[in-house]
Enzyme design. Structure first.
Site, short mmCIF file in Angstrom:
data_model
loop_
_atom_site.label_atom_id
_atom_site.label_comp_id
_atom_site.label_asym_id
_atom_site.label_seq_id
_atom_site.Cartn_x
_atom_site.Cartn_y
_atom_site.Cartn_z
CB SER A 127 13.66 32.35 -20.45
OG SER A 127 13.12 32.12 -21.73
CE1 TYR A 151 16.94 27.72 -20.59
CE2 TYR A 151 14.97 28.77 -21.47
CZ TYR A 151 16.26 28.86 -20.99
OH TYR A 151 16.87 30.08 -20.91
CE LYS A 155 16.64 29.94 -17.48
NZ LYS A 155 17.80 30.50 -16.73
#
Lengths: 330, 330
Positions: A127, A151, A155
């Site tokens: 992402s 998050y 990632k």
């Protein structure tokens, strides 16, 4: 060819499963078997011609990743994740699924390969949340990953693991950093990024939508169709030129909110744009201020990845594929 | 003030323990207690005035990290690591110690803080091995981390974890990327970087040394004394300006091998330089070709970190502090 999709119950996963399952082939190879996995048994998309099995697996639990690696699929798409907001609220859950789950999969593949040679193509959906301000606009391919959320950290760590497991020859990995997907089908959700889809999707259905930021806000967008195309292209391209930098920022469209509203007017008329309520939300404004605005995704572009170039196209894709009643609504 | 040094048995750890223990204070605060931990019980340096305990702990084992966090030290220096070559040879060991060990420490501190508020300063020694070619020369602070070794990947992941645990308020973390340390005291070792010290250290002792690369090879160097000063400065500076980018590339000296040999001639005479045997080794040349040559460490410089500016200084530090018989040979 056996294809395994982990996270096949999500929006992109369902669309990918449908696209591959209906075409019956990947890069000229017949798909002889498809395995669709998610935390809850994912749906089998309509029209699938390949033999398909759907199952519930928790990759963060001991045994889950091993069970999936034991399928010895030729191509593995790993899309499973706890989303940004939830990973921020629930620190332990985010790390357990997004870090330990991904590492568990890579490690299970390595161990499967110790038993008998096994080096699958492993396509990982990362992402643009791996980037955090301050940054230049546009952001070049060699800019530091400095995530502002757990998050994004999870990632970024997964990208590093993917690179190392690939360098060591345990998997043939490739990661793709997805832009924000617009227009996401379905109901409005609570994600901070939700308005990027909402201000188009709701007015297209004759419903009101809230715009919580200024019209000058610019962001990096691509359609669900592009996301699926990125994944399929990543599954088939020659990875030998990637070196250790196995994850690529995907092309997208740098559009301001004003660009979005202009396109909405063009496609659906001025009355559609009137359905947008401007109601600034400082919390959302603060979050969005830390997000990337645009990129120069040179590596991905050179490797043949392409995306939409106008908001009009994003709307066309939605109306053709994803809107309620569209022909390809997976 | 209670200080915990994890990895206190290594070269830098011993020197740090000696420096702090002899001064008896850190940033004006009296050191009331020092805990020195390593995989084997580390030595207590001579001349230490603070109360000191030395213990053997394996941070990669369940319970090890918890036991250390339970000390509730005010400042934790985390220097423990499996070195680059060993982490490359032993994949599982490197991940277990360098990734799981570091994460275990951060997680143990978080859990200790759930019991009762606890946010220690956590100083992490990272490495310029987080960078891999291709890169610009010099490398700016915002360049992507793309390690070429598992060790570099483990350090880069630890940096990301340190940033997230700090952002969430679980630790007050700061990471420092150490240059290659020259002149390392002691016997020659098998590390690919060993010759950077060896071509100075051995001739200074009247012994022959092997140079396996060309004299044009440039690399980023700092003395053991600078490494200790970096760590102490990192333990005391105001971290509020760091944002999420909690790890800094340390200043150093960009010196070619020719620069090193010139300095050796100046300090020890032309006959010392004659003791260097040029014997090119393609394997070492290949490894070294992927290493950073120089940096523009603007953030660290602005925060007051300083290093040597000439190879002559590196030699002086060695002769004063680290050579056999030097006054401060910890």
């Amino acid at each position: 060819m056996h294809i395994l999709i982990i996270g096949a119950g999500g929006m992109v996963g369902r669309k990918l499963a449908g696209t591959l399952g209906r075409s019956g082939s990947l890069d000229g190879h017949r798909i002889t078997r498809m395995t669709l996995a998610d935390i809850a048994t994912p749906p089998v998309p309509p029209g699938v011609v390949a033999p398909v099995e759907a199952l519930a697996v928790d990759i963060s639990e001991s045994g889950g990743a091993q069970a999936l690696a034991a399928y010895r699929a030729d191509v593995i798409f790993h899309l499973a994740a706890i989303v940004s907001g939830e990973a921020e609220r629930n620190f332990e859950l985010g790390y357990r699924v997004n870090l330990d789950g991904t590492r568990g999969l890579l490690e299970a593949i390595r161990r499967e390969g110790m038993r008998e040679t096994y080096v699958p193509r492993f396509v990982f959906s990362s992402s643009i949340a791996v980037y955090g301000s301050p940054f230049p606009d546009p952001i070049p391919d060699d800019y530091v990953l400095a995530p502002l959320t757990s998050y994004g950290v999870q990632k970024a760590i997964s990208e590093l693991l993917l690179a190392d497991y690939s360098r060591r020859g345990f998997v043939d990995g490739i990661g793709i950093r997805l832009p924000t997907i617009v227009i996401r089908p379905g109901a409005p959700n609570a994600a901070a990024s939700g308005f990027f889809s909402g201000i188009l999707r709701e007015p297209l259905a004759g419903q009101r939508a809230v715009l919580p930021v200024e019209e000058t806000v610019k962001h990096w967008l691509a359609s669900p169709r592009s996301a699926v195309r990125f994944l399929i292209h990543a599954a088939t391209l020659d990875t030998s030129s990637l070196g250790v930098r196995r994850t690529l920022t995907m092309p997208g469209l740098a559009a301001t909110v004003a660009d979005q509203i202009d396109a909405l007017r063009r496609v659906a008329g001025p009355e559609a744009a009137e359905l947008i309520d401007r109601r600034r939300d400082e919390v959302i404004e603060g979050i969005v201020a830390g997000w990337p605005k645009s990129f120069t995704p040179e590596r991905a572009t050179q490797l043949g990845f392409t995306a939409e170039t106008s908001v009009d196209e994003l709307i066309e894709v939605y109306l053709a594929e994803d809107a309620p009643g569209a022909s390809r609504g997976d």
